[in-house]
Scaffold this active site. Structure first.
Site, short mmCIF file in Angstrom:
data_model
loop_
_atom_site.label_atom_id
_atom_site.label_comp_id
_atom_site.label_asym_id
_atom_site.label_seq_id
_atom_site.Cartn_x
_atom_site.Cartn_y
_atom_site.Cartn_z
CG HIS A 192 -6.67 -2.96 3.17
ND1 HIS A 192 -6.17 -1.70 2.71
CD2 HIS A 192 -7.96 -2.59 2.64
CE1 HIS A 192 -6.67 -0.94 2.20
NE2 HIS A 192 -7.79 -1.19 2.05
CD GLN A 251 -14.93 -0.79 -2.25
OE1 GLN A 251 -15.74 -0.97 -1.89
NE2 GLN A 251 -14.17 -1.56 -3.43
CG ASN A 295 -12.12 -0.74 4.11
OD1 ASN A 295 -12.39 -1.35 5.28
ND2 ASN A 295 -10.91 -0.06 3.90
CG HIS A 334 -8.65 -3.19 -2.22
ND1 HIS A 334 -9.58 -2.60 -2.96
CD2 HIS A 334 -8.44 -2.42 -1.18
CE1 HIS A 334 -10.03 -1.41 -2.34
NE2 HIS A 334 -9.41 -1.65 -1.09
CG ASP A 392 -2.23 1.14 1.10
OD1 ASP A 392 -3.11 0.48 1.01
OD2 ASP A 392 -1.78 2.05 1.02
CB ILE A 393 0.71 4.36 -2.18
CG1 ILE A 393 1.82 5.18 -2.67
CG2 ILE A 393 -0.58 5.12 -1.74
CD1 ILE A 393 1.48 5.61 -4.00
P1 5GP Z 1 -9.63 1.46 0.36
O1 5GP Z 1 -9.79 2.67 1.02
O2 5GP Z 1 -10.58 1.48 -0.87
O3 5GP Z 1 -9.96 0.24 0.93
O4 5GP Z 1 -8.22 1.04 0.01
C1 5GP Z 1 -7.73 1.73 -1.01
C2 5GP Z 1 -5.89 1.76 -0.71
O5 5GP Z 1 -5.21 1.86 -1.84
C3 5GP Z 1 -5.64 2.81 0.30
O6 5GP Z 1 -5.07 2.04 1.44
C4 5GP Z 1 -4.64 3.56 -0.34
O7 5GP Z 1 -3.37 3.86 0.40
C5 5GP Z 1 -4.06 2.55 -1.56
N1 5GP Z 1 -3.74 3.27 -2.66
C6 5GP Z 1 -4.47 4.25 -3.52
N2 5GP Z 1 -3.63 4.44 -4.60
C7 5GP Z 1 -2.51 3.67 -4.69
C8 5GP Z 1 -1.39 3.55 -5.65
O8 5GP Z 1 -1.29 4.21 -6.51
N3 5GP Z 1 -0.51 2.76 -5.17
C9 5GP Z 1 -0.81 1.79 -4.20
N4 5GP Z 1 0.37 1.08 -3.94
N5 5GP Z 1 -1.54 1.96 -3.14
C10 5GP Z 1 -2.70 2.80 -3.37
#
Ligand code: 5GP
Ligand code: ZN
Length: 120
Positions: free
Chosen positions: A108, A100, A93, A106, A37-38
């Site tokens: 985590h 989300q 999420n 995805h 994760d970034i």
């Molecule tokens: P969500 O909030 O949808 O459950 O999680 C999305 C995740 O994707 C977040 O934890 C966010 O930090 C990660 N993320 C968003 N953009 C990028 C990206 O360009 N590269 C990587 N490696 N992770 C990303």
């Protein structure tokens, strides 16, 4: 048509799978890609995603149960490779209320610190 060909052209994670956007990839299998994760929320924070573009885990399970099962198998392999096979938090999420933000399914995989419960 293979799963990898069914990408959504405006999806960030499909672009990571296609190699169009760089990511720190830790594992790839027939069904999944795993990358860091970034914006990590724990010492280990890996996202494991199906190659098939589906918005969430429920729609993935409905569309392709084999891919959904493979996701779980590959999550376990990632946790094992990270040295935390028996001690991690798994988060899907699902939907805006659950925070989300990327609508490509995805998981985590979070580990390496003590977590609280209930989640915020
Ligand atoms: P969500 O909030 O949808 O459950 O999680 C999305 C995740 O994707 C977040 O934890 C966010 O930090 C990660 N993320 C968003 N953009 C990028 C990206 O360009 N590269 C990587 N490696 N992770 C990303
Ligand atoms: Zn996608």
């Amino acid at each position: 048509m293979s799963a990898s060909e069914q990408m959504s052209s405006d999806c960030l994670f499909c672009k990571i799978i296609a190699g169009e956007i760089p990511a720190d990839i830790v594992a790839e299998t027939e069904h999944t890609v795993a990358f860091r994760d970034i914006n990590p929320q724990a010492p280990t924070h890996v996202l494991v995603i199906p190659r098939l573009h589906e918005p969430d885990i429920g729609s993935l399970a409905a569309a392709d149960p084999v891919a959904a099962a493979a996701l779980l198998t590959d999550i376990r392999a990632v946790a094992k490779a990270e040295g935390t096979e028996d001690n991690f938090r798994l988060v899907f999420n699902t939907g805006a209320d659950a925070q989300q933000t990327v609508f490509h399914c995805h998981a985590h995989v979070l580990a390496g610190r003590q977590f609280g419960w209930p989640p915020g």
